[in-house]
Design a protein around this motif. Structure first.
Motif, PDB file in Angstrom:
ATOM      1  N   TYR A  46       0.824  -1.210   0.000  1.00 35.08           N
ATOM      2  CA  TYR A  46       0.000   0.000   0.000  1.00 35.08           C
ATOM      3  C   TYR A  46       0.863   1.267   0.000  1.00 35.08           C
ATOM      4  CZ  TYR A  46      -3.565   3.391   1.282  1.00 35.08           C
ATOM      5  OH  TYR A  46      -4.391   4.487   1.295  1.00 35.08           O
ATOM      6  N   ILE A  47       1.862   1.300   0.861  1.00 39.87           N
ATOM      7  CA  ILE A  47       2.698   2.502   0.972  1.00 39.87           C
ATOM      8  C   ILE A  47       3.471   2.750  -0.320  1.00 39.87           C
ATOM      9  CG2 ILE A  47       4.683   3.505   2.157  1.00 39.87           C
ATOM     10  CD1 ILE A  47       3.752   2.143   4.707  1.00 39.87           C
ATOM     11  N   SER A  48       4.056   1.712  -0.907  1.00 33.51           N
ATOM     12  CA  SER A  48       4.849   1.919  -2.127  1.00 33.51           C
ATOM     13  C   SER A  48       3.973   2.339  -3.292  1.00 33.51           C
ATOM     14  CB  SER A  48       5.626   0.648  -2.481  1.00 33.51           C
ATOM     15  OG  SER A  48       4.754  -0.418  -2.796  1.00 33.51           O
ATOM     16  N   SER A 314      -7.748   3.433 -14.103  1.00 30.55           N
ATOM     17  CA  SER A 314      -7.064   4.374 -13.201  1.00 30.55           C
ATOM     18  C   SER A 314      -6.393   5.489 -13.993  1.00 30.55           C
ATOM     19  CB  SER A 314      -6.003   3.639 -12.376  1.00 30.55           C
ATOM     20  OG  SER A 314      -6.545   2.525 -11.719  1.00 30.55           O
ATOM     21  N   PRO A 315      -6.599   6.762 -13.603  1.00 29.94           N
ATOM     22  CA  PRO A 315      -5.870   7.861 -14.239  1.00 29.94           C
ATOM     23  C   PRO A 315      -4.369   7.725 -14.012  1.00 29.94           C
ATOM     24  CG  PRO A 315      -7.708   8.674 -12.913  1.00 29.94           C
ATOM     25  CD  PRO A 315      -7.549   7.218 -12.594  1.00 29.94           C
ATOM     26  N   VAL A 316      -3.591   8.338 -14.894  1.00 24.85           N
ATOM     27  CA  VAL A 316      -2.135   8.237 -14.829  1.00 24.85           C
ATOM     28  C   VAL A 316      -1.599   8.633 -13.462  1.00 24.85           C
ATOM     29  CG1 VAL A 316       0.012   9.212 -15.745  1.00 24.85           C
ATOM     30  CG2 VAL A 316      -1.837   8.578 -17.308  1.00 24.85           C
ATOM     31  N   ALA A 317      -2.162   9.694 -12.873  1.00 26.62           N
ATOM     32  CA  ALA A 317      -1.625  10.237 -11.625  1.00 26.62           C
ATOM     33  C   ALA A 317      -1.807   9.319 -10.421  1.00 26.62           C
ATOM     34  CB  ALA A 317      -2.271  11.588 -11.331  1.00 26.62           C
ATOM     35  N   VAL A 318      -2.699   8.316 -10.527  1.00 31.28           N
ATOM     36  CA  VAL A 318      -2.947   7.455  -9.362  1.00 31.28           C
ATOM     37  C   VAL A 318      -2.860   5.967  -9.714  1.00 31.28           C
ATOM     38  CG1 VAL A 318      -4.330   9.093  -8.023  1.00 31.28           C
ATOM     39  CG2 VAL A 318      -5.446   7.704  -9.773  1.00 31.28           C
ATOM     40  N   LYS A 319      -2.210   5.628 -10.812  1.00 28.91           N
ATOM     41  CA  LYS A 319      -2.090   4.216 -11.189  1.00 28.91           C
ATOM     42  C   LYS A 319      -1.348   3.415 -10.125  1.00 28.91           C
ATOM     43  CE  LYS A 319      -2.544   4.522 -16.234  1.00 28.91           C
ATOM     44  NZ  LYS A 319      -3.736   3.667 -16.333  1.00 28.91           N
ATOM     45  N   GLY A 320      -0.253   3.981  -9.592  1.00 33.95           N
ATOM     46  CA  GLY A 320       0.502   3.280  -8.557  1.00 33.95           C
ATOM     47  C   GLY A 320      -0.320   3.038  -7.316  1.00 33.95           C
ATOM     48  N   LYS A 321      -1.121   4.031  -6.924  1.00 31.15           N
ATOM     49  CA  LYS A 321      -1.961   3.902  -5.729  1.00 31.15           C
ATOM     50  C   LYS A 321      -2.895   2.708  -5.849  1.00 31.15           C
ATOM     51  CE  LYS A 321      -5.825   6.187  -3.373  1.00 31.15           C
ATOM     52  NZ  LYS A 321      -6.690   7.386  -3.322  1.00 31.15           N
TER      53      LYS A 321
END
Length: 382
Positions: A46-48, A314-321
Motif C-alpha cells: 500500500y505505501i509503495s 485508473s488515471p495516470v496520476a494514481v495508477k501506482g496507488k
C-alpha cells in the motif's frame, strides 16, 4: 519479477519447518510469524503504491531492493529466535514494496495491459516453481542450516538490485509535470463507476486468495489423511506451474482475435469455485489432479486480468496507488487464508470448508457480474 519470485521462494517455504525443527517453536507460532510476514507485505504494498505516484519510482525501487538485500544478508548470520521472526517480517514488507513498484511500472508500458500483466504473472509463477523446487533439496543437503540458503537468496537480491539500478533508471513519464499530475488528481477524481468496479475487484481478490490458500495450506493435511502421500501432493503444484505457463501462452495467442477482459474474470472466478466443488466429490488422486487443473485455469485467467482492468480504469496520476491497493488486498487474503481454514476445520470439517469456499467464490462471481453489468457503461478508460 522472475528474479524477485525466485528469491522470495527461498524465504517463506522454509519458515514452518525451520521454526519447528531447528528453533523448536510450535506450529502455532510459525503461523503467527507467517501472519506478520503477510501483514507486513500488505503494508509495504500500500505505501509503495502511494509513493510511486508522488516521488521518483527509480529511487523507491532501488532503495527497497538494497534494504531487502541487506536484511536477507543479516539472516545469513542472525537466524535464531526471535531475530528470525523480526527480519522475516521486514522481508515481507519489502517484498510487497518491490512487487507493487514493478506492477506500477508496468502501468507505464504503452502495450496491451492484459499482455503485460499476464507476462508478469507468468514470470512470477515460473520463478516460484523453480525456487520452491530447489529450496527443499538444498535445505536437506545443508542439514537444516539456513545460512547457505540465505546466502543464495542474497545473491538473487543483489541481481535484483542491479536490475533496479540499471534497467529502471529511465522512468517513462507521461506528458506534464508531477505538479500538474497532482493538480489533475485533485480536480479529476476517479469516476464513481470506475471506483465501484475497482473496489469490487479489490475485495473479490481478497476473498479469492483467502479461499485459494486452502490449497497450499490445509489441503496437504486433508490429502495425507486420505492416504495420499506428500510427494503426490507436491506433484499437484508441479502440474499447477506447468499449466500456468501453458495457459498464459494460449491466452496470449487467443487475445489476438478476441479480447474481452471482463469475460476472462467471469470464467476464471467460476472455475476457481468449481475446483472446490470437485474436492467435495474427490474419491481418488485423479479427482485432485482434475480439481487442480480446473483451479489453475481459473487462477491463470482471473489473477492477471484484474490488475490489467484496474490499470485501464485508473488515471495516470494514481495508477501506482490503485495497484498498491490491489496487491495489498491480495496479500491480506493470503495472510488470513490458512487461519480462516484452520478455524473452519476446527469448528466443523474439511467438507464444510470446501462448501464455504465454493459458496463464497460463487457469491463473488455474482457480485462481479452485477457490478460490471450496472457500472461498466458509465466507466471511463485511461
Amino acid at each position: 519479477m522472475f528474479i524477485s519470485s525466485i528469491g522470495n521462494s527461498f524465504v517463506w517455504p522454509l519458515t514452518t519447518i525451520y521454526m519447528h525443527d531447528q528453533l523448536h517453536e510450535s506450529l502455532t507460532m510459525s503461523g503467527i510469524v507467517l501472519l506478520f510476514y503477510s501483514g507486513a507485505n500488505v503494508v509495504g504494498s500500500y505505501i509503495s503504491g502511494l509513493l510511486f505516484d508522488r516521488h521518483n519510482p527509480h529511487w523507491l525501487l532501488l532503495g527497497g531492493t538494497v534494504i531487502a538485500t541487506a536484511v536477507i544478508a543479516f539472516l545469513i548470520f542472525f537466524n535464531g529466535w526471535p531475530i528470525y521472526a523480526v527480519l522475516l517480517t521486514a522481508i515481507g514488507f519489502f517484498n510487497g514494496w518491490i512487487i507493487t513498484l514493478i506492477n506500477s511500472y508496468a502501468t507505464k508500458i504503452s502495450q496491451d495491459g492484459r499482455y503485460v500483466f499476464s507476462m508478469l504473472y507468468f514470470a512470477s509463477n515460473l520463478g516460484m516453481v523453480i525456487g520452491t523446487t530447489i529450496v527443499g533439496p538444498l535445505y536437506q543437503y545443508a542439514n537444516g542450516n539456513v545460512g547457505p540458503l540465505f546466502s543464495i537468496t542474497t545473491a538473487f537480491y543483489l541481481i535484483l538490485s542491479g536490475i533496479a539500478l540499471f534497467c529502471f533508471n529511465d522512468v517513462v513519464k507521461e506528458p506534464g509535470t508531477r505538479t500538474a499530475q497532482q493538480g489533475s488528481r485533485a480536480s479529476s477524481p476517479l469516476p464513481r463507476a470506475n471506483l465501484w468496479i475497482c473496489w469490487t475487484f479489490f475485495i473479490s481478490l481478497c476473498v479469492i486468495w483467502t479461499m485459494y490458500e486452502q490449497w497450499s495450506s490445509n489441503l496437504s493435511v486433508f490429502m495425507t489423511e486420505q492416504g495420499i502421500s506428500m510427494t503426490k501432493y507436491s506433484l499437484l503444484w508441479t502440474i499447477n506451474g506447468v499449466l500456468v505457463v501453458v495457459s498464459q501462452l494460449v491466452l496470449s495467442w487467443l487475445s489476438r482475435w478476441y479480447n474481452n477482459p471482463y469475460l476472462l474474470v467471469y470464467i476464471g472466478t467460476l472455475t476457481i469455485g468449481l475446483s472446490f466443488v470437485l474436492l467435495l466429490a474427490a474419491k481418488s488422486y485423479g479427482w485432485y489432479v482434475l480439481a487442480m487443473i480446473v483451479l489453475t485455469i481459473g487462477e491463470a485467467t482471473v489473477i492477471p486480468t484484474m490488475p490489467a482492468i484496474v490499470n485501464s480504469l485508473s488515471p495516470v496520476a494514481v495508477k501506482g496507488k490503485y495497484q498498491g491497493i490491489l496487491n495489498a488486498y491480495s496479500s491480506l487474503g493470503k495472510a488470513i487464508g490458512p487461519l480462516f481454514g484452520g478455524l473452519v476445520i476446527g469448528a466443523f470439517s474439511y467438507r464444510f470448508l470446501f462448501i464455504v469456499c465454493a459458496g463464497a467464490i460463487f457469491l463473488v462471481e455474482l457480485v462481479i457480474l452485477l457490478v460490471v453489468l450496472l457500472k461498466r457503461p458509465q466507466t471511463k478508460r485511461y
